[in-house]
Design a protein around this motif. Sequence first.
Motif, PDB file in Angstrom:
ATOM      1  N   ILE A  20      52.584  28.078  45.535  1.00 57.77           N
ATOM      2  CA  ILE A  20      53.323  29.352  45.464  1.00 57.77           C
ATOM      3  C   ILE A  20      53.276  30.009  44.095  1.00 57.77           C
ATOM      4  O   ILE A  20      53.831  31.086  43.915  1.00 57.77           O
ATOM      5  N   LYS A  21      52.585  29.385  43.173  1.00 55.96           N
ATOM      6  CA  LYS A  21      52.504  29.960  41.822  1.00 55.96           C
ATOM      7  C   LYS A  21      51.867  31.345  41.899  1.00 55.96           C
ATOM      8  O   LYS A  21      50.718  31.489  42.329  1.00 55.96           O
ATOM      9  N   GLY A  22      52.642  32.362  41.534  1.00 60.18           N
ATOM     10  CA  GLY A  22      52.148  33.732  41.527  1.00 60.18           C
ATOM     11  C   GLY A  22      51.999  34.354  42.902  1.00 60.18           C
ATOM     12  O   GLY A  22      51.360  35.388  43.049  1.00 60.18           O
ATOM     13  N   VAL A  23      52.606  33.736  43.921  1.00 60.84           N
ATOM     14  CA  VAL A  23      52.484  34.230  45.301  1.00 60.84           C
ATOM     15  C   VAL A  23      53.877  34.591  45.822  1.00 60.84           C
ATOM     16  O   VAL A  23      54.851  33.903  45.527  1.00 60.84           O
ATOM     17  N   ASP A  24      53.948  35.674  46.596  1.00 69.68           N
ATOM     18  CA  ASP A  24      55.205  36.019  47.254  1.00 69.68           C
ATOM     19  C   ASP A  24      55.583  34.878  48.195  1.00 69.68           C
ATOM     20  O   ASP A  24      54.756  34.431  48.998  1.00 69.68           O
ATOM     21  N   THR A  25      56.820  34.409  48.085  1.00 73.10           N
ATOM     22  CA  THR A  25      57.219  33.241  48.876  1.00 73.10           C
ATOM     23  C   THR A  25      57.236  33.527  50.378  1.00 73.10           C
ATOM     24  O   THR A  25      57.020  32.619  51.172  1.00 73.10           O
ATOM     25  N   ASN A  26      57.483  34.763  50.780  1.00 74.41           N
ATOM     26  CA  ASN A  26      57.450  35.081  52.206  1.00 74.41           C
ATOM     27  C   ASN A  26      56.022  34.997  52.748  1.00 74.41           C
ATOM     28  O   ASN A  26      55.802  34.521  53.860  1.00 74.41           O
ATOM     29  N   LEU A  27      55.048  35.454  51.951  1.00 73.57           N
ATOM     30  CA  LEU A  27      53.649  35.315  52.341  1.00 73.57           C
ATOM     31  C   LEU A  27      53.279  33.838  52.441  1.00 73.57           C
ATOM     32  O   LEU A  27      52.635  33.408  53.403  1.00 73.57           O
ATOM     33  N   ALA A  28      53.718  33.054  51.471  1.00 74.75           N
ATOM     34  CA  ALA A  28      53.442  31.614  51.483  1.00 74.75           C
ATOM     35  C   ALA A  28      54.041  30.953  52.724  1.00 74.75           C
ATOM     36  O   ALA A  28      53.400  30.110  53.361  1.00 74.75           O
ATOM     37  N   THR A  29      55.256  31.353  53.077  1.00 74.49           N
ATOM     38  CA  THR A  29      55.904  30.802  54.269  1.00 74.49           C
ATOM     39  C   THR A  29      55.129  31.192  55.520  1.00 74.49           C
ATOM     40  O   THR A  29      54.953  30.381  56.429  1.00 74.49           O
ATOM     41  N   GLY A  30      54.638  32.420  55.574  1.00 74.71           N
ATOM     42  CA  GLY A  30      53.846  32.863  56.715  1.00 74.71           C
ATOM     43  C   GLY A  30      52.569  32.054  56.872  1.00 74.71           C
ATOM     44  O   GLY A  30      52.221  31.630  57.981  1.00 74.71           O
ATOM     45  N   ILE A  31      51.881  31.802  55.765  1.00 67.69           N
ATOM     46  CA  ILE A  31      50.656  31.009  55.807  1.00 67.69           C
ATOM     47  C   ILE A  31      50.969  29.588  56.268  1.00 67.69           C
ATOM     48  O   ILE A  31      50.292  29.027  57.135  1.00 67.69           O
ATOM     49  N   ARG A  32      52.004  29.010  55.685  1.00 72.33           N
ATOM     50  CA  ARG A  32      52.412  27.649  56.058  1.00 72.33           C
ATOM     51  C   ARG A  32      52.735  27.577  57.551  1.00 72.33           C
ATOM     52  O   ARG A  32      52.379  26.618  58.236  1.00 72.33           O
ATOM     53  N   THR A  33      53.401  28.589  58.054  1.00 76.72           N
ATOM     54  CA  THR A  33      53.809  28.613  59.458  1.00 76.72           C
ATOM     55  C   THR A  33      52.602  28.657  60.388  1.00 76.72           C
ATOM     56  O   THR A  33      52.584  27.983  61.424  1.00 76.72           O
ATOM     57  N   VAL A  34      51.577  29.427  60.025  1.00 73.89           N
ATOM     58  CA  VAL A  34      50.365  29.490  60.841  1.00 73.89           C
ATOM     59  C   VAL A  34      49.702  28.116  60.902  1.00 73.89           C
ATOM     60  O   VAL A  34      49.267  27.667  61.969  1.00 73.89           O
ATOM     61  N   VAL A  35      49.629  27.439  59.770  1.00 72.34           N
ATOM     62  CA  VAL A  35      49.032  26.095  59.739  1.00 72.34           C
ATOM     63  C   VAL A  35      49.816  25.152  60.648  1.00 72.34           C
ATOM     64  O   VAL A  35      49.245  24.411  61.457  1.00 72.34           O
ATOM     65  N   ILE A  36      51.142  25.187  60.532  1.00 73.53           N
ATOM     66  CA  ILE A  36      51.995  24.318  61.346  1.00 73.53           C
ATOM     67  C   ILE A  36      51.840  24.657  62.829  1.00 73.53           C
ATOM     68  O   ILE A  36      51.763  23.763  63.681  1.00 73.53           O
ATOM     69  N   LEU A  37      51.759  25.938  63.133  1.00 74.84           N
ATOM     70  CA  LEU A  37      51.572  26.378  64.517  1.00 74.84           C
ATOM     71  C   LEU A  37      50.282  25.808  65.103  1.00 74.84           C
ATOM     72  O   LEU A  37      50.278  25.261  66.212  1.00 74.84           O
ATOM     73  N   LEU A  38      49.209  25.880  64.334  1.00 71.98           N
ATOM     74  CA  LEU A  38      47.920  25.354  64.814  1.00 71.98           C
ATOM     75  C   LEU A  38      47.978  23.842  64.996  1.00 71.98           C
ATOM     76  O   LEU A  38      47.480  23.316  66.008  1.00 71.98           O
ATOM     77  N   ILE A  39      48.582  23.140  64.053  1.00 71.18           N
ATOM     78  CA  ILE A  39      48.694  21.682  64.165  1.00 71.18           C
ATOM     79  C   ILE A  39      49.557  21.301  65.371  1.00 71.18           C
ATOM     80  O   ILE A  39      49.180  20.438  66.172  1.00 71.18           O
ATOM     81  N   ALA A  40      50.709  21.939  65.502  1.00 68.85           N
ATOM     82  CA  ALA A  40      51.637  21.587  66.580  1.00 68.85           C
ATOM     83  C   ALA A  40      51.003  21.817  67.952  1.00 68.85           C
ATOM     84  O   ALA A  40      51.065  20.948  68.829  1.00 68.85           O
ATOM     85  N   TRP A  41      50.374  22.990  68.154  1.00 66.49           N
ATOM     86  CA  TRP A  41      49.754  23.260  69.450  1.00 66.49           C
ATOM     87  C   TRP A  41      48.512  22.414  69.666  1.00 66.49           C
ATOM     88  O   TRP A  41      48.183  22.043  70.793  1.00 66.49           O
ATOM     89  N   GLY A  42      47.825  22.080  68.583  1.00 65.55           N
ATOM     90  CA  GLY A  42      46.693  21.161  68.702  1.00 65.55           C
ATOM     91  C   GLY A  42      47.133  19.810  69.241  1.00 65.55           C
ATOM     92  O   GLY A  42      46.488  19.228  70.116  1.00 65.55           O
ATOM     93  N   ILE A  43      48.261  19.316  68.738  1.00 64.42           N
ATOM     94  CA  ILE A  43      48.805  18.044  69.214  1.00 64.42           C
ATOM     95  C   ILE A  43      49.245  18.158  70.675  1.00 64.42           C
ATOM     96  O   ILE A  43      49.002  17.248  71.477  1.00 64.42           O
TER      97      ILE A  43
END
Length: 137
Positions: free
Chosen positions: A24-47
């Motif tokens: 998150i260094k130098g990144v908007d935290t809401n954007l970072a949360t959005g990116i993290r959420t997409v990754v989690i979404l892909l992992i969760a549905w993959g499982i």
Amino acid sequence: MWWIYALLSALFAALTAIFAKIGIKGVDTNLATGIRTVVILLIAWGIVFFNRSQGGIVNLTKTNWVFLILSGFATGLSWVFYFRALQLGRVNQVAPVDKLSVALAIILSVIFLGEPLTWKNAAGAALIIGGTLVLIF
């Protein structure tokens, strides 16, 4: 067996704090949360698809849906506030305070779920709350 999963959860939660602080260094935290959420979404549905669990979606009740959606809202807000706290504070401050959720979960489980409050649970929650106050002040 549950404790192995709980320890793995703790390990990955700790790694989450370290990776997030760097990411998150130098990144908007809401954007970072959005990116993290997409990754989690892909992992969760993959499982879900890997385990062929998707068919169970038709068996969910209205209560299942309502409380899973509420849980999703709570998780999302937790992540938004966690990333903002990490951006403003040090990991060794933020991560332990975030774990105050353990004590809060114990208290809320007694109030809303009627789970028994043992002396060990109460003492553990009190120690977590005390430790959190030491870290804050």
